[in-house]
Design an enzyme around this catalytic site. Structure first.
Site, PDB file in Angstrom:
ATOM      1  N   HIS A 197     120.559  46.453  88.092  1.00 58.85           N
ATOM      2  CA  HIS A 197     119.456  47.334  87.706  1.00 58.85           C
ATOM      3  C   HIS A 197     119.503  48.648  88.472  1.00 58.85           C
ATOM      4  O   HIS A 197     118.821  49.609  88.111  1.00 58.85           O
ATOM      5  CB  HIS A 197     118.112  46.647  87.957  1.00 58.85           C
ATOM      6  CG  HIS A 197     117.893  45.434  87.100  1.00 58.85           C
ATOM      7  ND1 HIS A 197     118.280  44.175  87.494  1.00 58.85           N
ATOM      8  CD2 HIS A 197     117.355  45.303  85.867  1.00 58.85           C
ATOM      9  CE1 HIS A 197     117.970  43.308  86.547  1.00 58.85           C
ATOM     10  NE2 HIS A 197     117.415  43.971  85.549  1.00 58.85           N
ATOM     11  N   ASP A 229     123.608  44.390  77.356  1.00 56.35           N
ATOM     12  CA  ASP A 229     122.540  44.310  78.350  1.00 56.35           C
ATOM     13  C   ASP A 229     121.744  45.601  78.201  1.00 56.35           C
ATOM     14  O   ASP A 229     122.122  46.500  77.430  1.00 56.35           O
ATOM     15  CB  ASP A 229     123.119  44.169  79.760  1.00 56.35           C
ATOM     16  CG  ASP A 229     122.145  43.506  80.729  1.00 56.35           C
ATOM     17  OD1 ASP A 229     120.923  43.528  80.452  1.00 56.35           O
ATOM     18  OD2 ASP A 229     122.591  42.956  81.750  1.00 56.35           O
TER      19      ASP A 229
END
Length: 985
Positions: free
Chosen positions: A224, A298
C-alpha cells in the site's frame, strides 16, 4: 455424405463445449441459457457500455451524499460494471447498494474484502478467525464450513465476489501486509486450507478470488506504500508460490487477483508491477496455468504505481501515457479482465475507447473480458436481479451458527507448543496455588474470569519487577497472558524489551504457563524458553479465544492445534502438543450439545417471574449437558432492598444439598475402600449405639429414609428460655469463652457439651411406630459424628482435603464468613425465633448452627458452578478433572432405589424421580437421574441418560421462611421441564 458431415460437426461442437465446461469456472449450471444471455446482452451494448464493464470502483457506505452522487454519476456516465465496498455498516451498505444498482442499466457485480466474514457484531469483532488461526486447524472440513458461512454472509448482503482466500505462503515473519491473512508457510497446508475455503464459499453461490498472484508471502514491504519485490528464482516460485493456484484452478477457482509486486525472475523490466506484466498475467496465469476465470488487478491506486510504468509499452506513445488512464490500459493489455479501483475511472474509460478506436484494443480482446464478466454476472444470478432485503439483515449476518462455528474453530486451532512434564492440562488442583500476570497492551479479563471457573486464581500486579516477584513467592504456578489487540490482523504482536525481561525473571523463579494471544511470530524474539514450562499460542485476543484457551489449560477441552508457521528458533512449523480432555466442565453455546438457545430463554422468563412475585430475592441458575455448561445466569439481588445484584461468585446456603455434596461422598469413599458397607449397622459402627433402639439400623435403610427415624427434632427449642423464647443463658453467651465456644453467630456462643447432648437425644429418641418412607435429617447427624471420629477431623476438613480442593470447588465451604467477604455471601433470613438477627454467612439450619455451622445434613455454602462440578463428577461415574474419585460400580450402588416396591423412591443418599404423580422432579426425566433439594430454595439434579446437570440456588427464606412459594408453584421443576423441552438432539 452430407448427413455424416453434419454429425461430425455436431460432435465436434459438443466436444468443444464439453471442454469449455470443464475448463471454465464461470459457467453456470445452465451454460446454454447463460451463453444466450451473455451474447444477447453483449450484442445490445454500446462500446462505452462494454468498456465500462471492465471497471470496478471503490465505494464507502459510511461517506456522505456527495460520495454517493459521484459513484452514481460514474455508473450512469461511464457505465461502470462493478463496485467494491469498503467500510460502513450492513444496513447502510445494503440501502446504498440497492440505490446504485437501480441507477445501473446492467446489474453491477459487487465485490468486497471479507476474508474473515463481515464485521457486523456489536462488539466489533470479526465474524471468524484470521487465516493464520485457521491454518492451525487439522480438520479442513471446518475451514470449508467457514468458507460456506462467509459466502452466505456475502450473498445475504448482495456481494457476489469475495476477494478471498489469500493463498500467499507467508515465509517472512516480518511481512507487514500478509501475516495473519495467510494460512501459513507450508505450501500443502496453505493449499488444503485455501481449497477448502474456496469450495465452501463457492458452494454458497459466491465467487472466490485467490490472491495475491504470483505470491506476496516473502516481502518486508507494504504494497500500500510502495512496490514490494519478491526475489525468488522462477523454479522456486513455480514449485512453492504457484502451487496453491495450480491446485485451486484445477478445482474450479472463479477468479484471481494479480499482486502489486515486482518479481524480477518473472518480469525482466526493473521495478515493474506484476499486474502490468503480460508475461505474468497472460503467459503464466492464463497460458501456463490454463486459468479461464476472471482476473482482477490489485488496487490500481497502490502508491507509486505510475512511477514504475515504462514510457513506451506495447505501442503506447509517451503522449498517450501522459494523459491519464494509462495504468488501466496497460493492465488490460497485460491480460487482466477487471480494473480494480482505478485512480480515475473516467479517464480510464476514455483511454480504453481511444485505444479501441485506434486498434490497440481489438474486438476479440474486448469481448473476451467483457463476456467473462457477463458470464460471472449470470452465474451469481444477476440475470434475474432483485434488491437486497433490509428486513432482519443484521440478525441474518449475526447468526447463532456463526458463533457456534467460531467456538469450534478456536477449540481446534489453539496450540500448545511446549508442555514440559505434561504440566498441561493443569490437574491435582489441591496442590496448585495459581497466579495470573498480564502482559501486552490489551484486555485479558475474559481469560482471567474463565480461569477462575476452574479453581482459585489471583491476579497479581506490581509497578516494579522486584515487587511482582516477591508477591509471586506465595504461588507455585503462574499463568502469564500476553494480550495484544484483536481489532485487525495488522496490529502489533511483539513483546517489548521490558515484557521479555519480566517474563524471563518470572519464569526463572516460578512454574510458568505462557499464553500468547497474538500471532505465533510473537515468539520470534524470545532468546530462551528454558524456564518456561508450558507455552500456548491462542492466535487472537477475542472473547472466545480467551475462553477456549482457559478451558484447554484446565483440560475441559483437548489440545488439537499445530503451528501453521515457524515461530522463532524453538518452534518449527507443525509444532503442536496434543492431549485429550480430562473431563472438567467446559463452557459454550447450547447448540454444541443439542440444546436450543431460543427455548432456553424461557428459563429467563420463569426466573424473573419468581423474583417479580417475591418467591426469592435472587437466583443462580446453571444447566450443563454432555460436560458443557450451556446456560449460566444470575437473576435478582441478595435481598429485596436491591443493593447487591447476584453474581456468579456469590455463595448460597445450599441447605440439604449438603447431604449429597458433603456427607455422602465421604460415605461412598469409605464404602468403596471396604471400611463400611451398605449393610453395616449403627451398633457395629458406633459403640454408643450398641444398646440403643437403633443398633440394627443399616446404612442402606438409614440413607434411604426407610429406618423409622423421626423426620426432625427441633434441638434449638429446648435451649430457649421458656418465658422470653430467647436463647437461655444456661446454654449461651454473647462472647466466646473456653466453655462456650460453639459459634452459632458472632454474638451467640453455645455451651460446648450440648453438641454431645444432641447426639444423645438422637440416640435415645423413639423410633416411628411403622416402617415406611419418612424423610429425615437424623441419619446425617449420626454420620457426621461417625465420620469425624473415623478421620479425627472436622467434616469441613475432610471434605476440603478429599474432594473440594482437587475438584477446584473453592467456593464450597462450611462457615463461609471465615473465608469470604459478607458482600459475596447471600443472607438467608431475618431470624426472629432463635438467633434474633439477620442470618448472614452463618448456616440457616438451626441444628447445623448448634454444631458450629458444620452439619452432615446442612451447612455447606456454594455457588452454582461448584455444585455443578460435584454433580458432573457423579454424572461421569466418579471421574472428573483427570482424577477418579469413585468406581462406576460405587456410583451405581448408591444411585439405586432399593425400596421402590415399598413406595420409597429414594436411592442411597440421593433423591430419585417420583414413582407416582407427585415428587421432586418434573416427571419428564429418566429414572436413572438423581439429585436433591434444599429448604432455602436450592436444587441440584443430574440425568445420566440425557447427560444433563441442573443447579438452582436461591434464598427463598429471606426475609422470612414462611410460605414456600417456589415449591407451591413448582418453579424449580417447571424450569427442569423447560430444560428438557429445549433438547433438540
Amino acid at each position: 455424405m452430407r448427413y455424416f458431415a453434419l454429425i461430425l460437426i455436431c460432435s465436434f461442437f459438443q466436444f468443444n463445449f464439453s471442454q469449455e465446461i470443464i475448463n471454465n469456472p464461470l459457467l453456470s449450471e445452465d451454460p446454454i441459457q447463460q451463453k444466450k444471455w451473455v451474447d444477447s446482452l453483449y450484442g445490445s451494448m454500446t462500446i462505452e457500455e462494454k468498456i465500462g464493464q471492465l471497471f470496478m470502483v471503490q465505494v464507502f457506505s459510511n461517506k456522505d451524499k456527495a460520495h454517493e452522487a459521484e459513484i452514481a454519476k460514474l455508473i450512469q456516465n461511464q457505465h461502470i460494471g462493478g463496485l467494491i465496498y469498503s467500510n460502513g455498516g450492513p444496513v447502510r451498505q445494503a440501502k446504498l447498494n440497492n440505490e446504485l444498482q437501480a441507477a445501473s442499466k446492467i446489474p453491477l457485480l459487487i465485490g468486497m474484502d471479507a476474508e474473515w466474514g463481515l464485521s457486523m457484531r456489536l462488539d466489533s469483532t470479526y465474524a471468524f478467525p484470521w487465516n493464520m488461526t485457521l491454518g492451525a486447524i487439522s480438520n479442513d472440513s471446518l475451514v470449508e464450513e467457514t468458507g460456506r458461512f462467509i459466502g452466505e454472509h456475502c450473498k445475504r448482503l448482495g456481494v457476489h465476489f469475495n476477494f478471498a482466500p489469500v493463498v500467499d505462503i507467508n515465509t517472512n515473519p516480518k511481512n507487514p501486509i500478509i501475516g495473519n491473512r495467510s494460512f501459513g508457510e507450508d505450501r500443502d497446508n496453505v493449499t488444503a486450507k485455501a481449497l477448502a475455503f474456496m469450495k465452501g464459499m463457492q458452494s454458497a453461490g459466491v465467487l472466490a478470488n485467490a490472491k495475491h498472484f504470483p505470491g506476496h508471502g516473502d516481502t518486508e514491504q507494504d504494497s500500500h506504500k510502495t512496490l514490494p519485490s519478491v526475489s525468488f528464482s522462477e523454479s522456486r516460485i513455480d514449485s512453492v508460490e504457484l502451487y496453491p493456484y495450480r491446485e485451486l484452478i484445477k478445482q474450479g477457482l472463479s477468479s484471481v487477483m494479480v499482486a502489486h509486486l515486482s518479481v524480477p525472475s518473472l518480469e525482466s523490466r526493473r521495478d515493474f508491477p506484476s499486474s502490468l506484466s503480460k508475461h505474468i498475467v497472460t503467459d503464466i496465469l492464463k497460458n501456463r496455468l490454463q486459468f479461464n476465470g476472471l482476473i482482477f488487478t490489485d488496487a490500481l491506486t497502490m502508491k507509486g504505481a505510475a512511477d514504475y510504468v515504462a514510457k513506451d509499452v506495447d505501442g503506447l506513445s509517451k503522449k498517450t501515457l501522459s494523459e491519464g488512464g494509462e495504468i488501466d490500459l496497460m493492465a488490460f493489455l497485460a491480460g487482466n479482465d477487471v480494473m480494480l479501483m482505478s485512480e480515475d475511472p473516467e479517464k480510464g474509460v476514455a483511454k480504453f475507447i481511444e485505444a479501441y478506436n485506434n486498434g490497440v484494443i481489438t474486438e476479440e480482446r474486448l469481448s473476451h473480458s467483457v463476456k467473462k464478466i457477463l458470464m460471472a454476472k449470470y452465474k451469481v444470478g444477476l440475470n434475474d436481479y432483485s434488491p437486497v432485503g433490509i428486513y432482519n439483515l443484521e440478525s441474518d449476518l449475526n447468526r447463532l451458527k456463526d458463533d457456534l462455528l467460531y467456538e469450534n474453530l478456536m477449540e481446534n486451532a489453539i496450540t500448545v507448543v511446549k508442555n514440559n512434564e505434561t504440566l498441561l492440562p493443569l490437574r491435582d488442583l489441591e496442590t496448585k496455588k495459581i497466579a495470573y500476570v498480564t502482559l501486552g497492551d490489551d484486555d485479558g479479563s475474559v481469560f482471567l474470569e474463565e480461569l477462575k471457573k476452574y479453581t482459585k486464581v489471583h491476579e497479581i500486579k506490581a509497578e516494579k519487577l522486584d515487587d511482582l516477584i516477591e508477591k509471586l513467592q506465595n504461588y507455585n504456578t503462574v499463568v502469564v497472558g500476553f494480550h495484544k489487540s484483536n481489532v485487525n490482523p495488522w496490529k502489533s504482536y511483539e513483546f517489548s524489551q521490558k515484557e521479555m525481561a519480566w517474563l524471563y525473571e518470572i519464569a526463572r523463579t516460578n512454574t510458568v504457563v505462557l499464553d500468547v494471544f497474538a500471532r505465533p511470530y510473537a515468539l520470534n524474539d524470545l532468546l530462551t524458553i528454558e524456564n518456561i514450562e508450558s507455552i500456548v499460542v491462542s492466535y487472537q485476543n477475542s472473547k472466545i479465544s480467551q475462553e477456549k484457551s482457559a478451558q484447554i489449560i484446565f483440560g475441559a477441552v483437548g489440545s488439537k492445534g499445530h503451528l501453521p508457521v515457524s515461530a522463532g528458533q524453538f518452534f518449527p512449523v507443525g509444532t503442536g502438543e496434543t492431549f485429550n480432555s480430562i473431563l472438567n466442565l467446559s463452557y459454550g453455546l447450547p447448540e454444541r450439545v443439542g440444546m436450543d438457545s431460543e427455548l432456553l430463554k424461557k428459563l429467563d422468563s420463569i426466573s424473573n417471574y419468581a423474583i417479580d412475585n417475591k418467591m426469592t430475592p435472587g437466583i443462580q441458575l446453571l444447566v450443563a449437558r454432555k460436560g458443557k455448561v450451556i446456560y449460566n445466569k444470575n437473576f435478582g439481588y441478595h435481598t429485596y432492598e436491591k443493593k447487591n445484584k447476584v453474581d456468579f461468585d456469590d455463595l448460597y446456603d445450599v441447605a440439604s444439598l449438603t447431604k449429597i455434596l458433603a456427607t455422602l461422598p465421604v460415605v461412598m469413599e469409605l464404602e468403596q475402600q471396604g471400611s463400611i458397607s451398605l449393610d453395616s449397622k449403627l451398633g457395629d459402627l458406633i459403640p454408643e449405639y450398641k444398646n440403643s433402639n437403633k443398633r440394627n439400623v443399616t446404612l442402606k435403610k438409614m440413607l434411604s429414609h426407610y429406618a423409622q427415624l423421626k423426620p426432625w427434632i427441633p434441638f434449638y427449642y429446648a435451649t430457649l428460655d421458656s418465658v422470653t423464647k430467647k436463647p437461655d443463658p444456661k446454654y449461651y453467651r454473647s462472647k466466646k469463652s473456653k466453655e462456650f465456644s460453639v459459634e452459632v453467630t458472632n454474638t451467640l456462643f453455645m455451651r460446648n457439651d450440648y453438641v454431645d447432648s444432641i447426639q444423645k437425644i438422637i440416640r435415645d429418641t423413639d423410633l416411628l411406630p411403622s416402617l415406611r418412607y419418612r424423610y429425615s435429617d437424623l441419619p446425617y447427624y449420626i454420620l457426621k459424628s461417625y465420620l469425624e471420629g473415623f478421620y479425627d477431623k472436622s467434616l469441613q476438613e475432610i471434605t476440603q482435603d478429599r474432594f473440594y480442593r482437587s475438584l477446584g470447588a473453592n467456593n464450597t465451604t462450611y462457615n463461609p464468613r471465615k473465608k469470604f467477604s459478607l458482600k459475596d455471601i447471600v443472607p438467608t433470613e431475618e431470624d426472629d425465633y432463635y438467633r434474633y438477627k439477620k442470618v448472614h454467612g452463618y448456616v440457616h439450619d438451626m441444628g447445623a448452627a448448634m454444631q458450629g455451622g458444620i452439619g452432615g445434613h446442612a451447612g455447606i455454602f456454594s455457588n452454582a458452578n461448584d455444585v455443578a462440578k460435584i454433580m458432573q463428577m457423579y454424572l461421569q461415574r466418579g471421574f472428573y478433572g483427570g482424577k477418579r474419585y469413585f468406581k462406576s460400580e460405587t456410583i451405581d450402588k448408591f444411585n439405586t432405589c432399593y425400596f421402590c416396591e415399598s413406595d420409597n423412591r429414594r436411592g442411597i443418599g440421593f433423591d430419585k424421580p417420583q414413582l407416582g404423580e407427585e415428587g421432586p422432579t418434573c416427571g419428564c426425566i429418566s429414572m436413572t437421574s438423581f439429585g436433591h433439594s434444599g429448604f432455602t430454595g436450592t436444587y441440584a439434579w443430574a440425568d445420566p441418560e440425557e447427560e444433563i446437570v441442573y443447579v438452582f440456588l436461591a434464598n427463598r427464606t429471606y426475609p422470612q421462611a414462611g410460605k414456600n412459594l417456589l415449591l407451591r408453584e413448582n418453579i424449580r421443576t417447571e424450569i427442569q421441564r423447560l430444560i428438557y423441552e429445549a433438547i433438540i438432539e
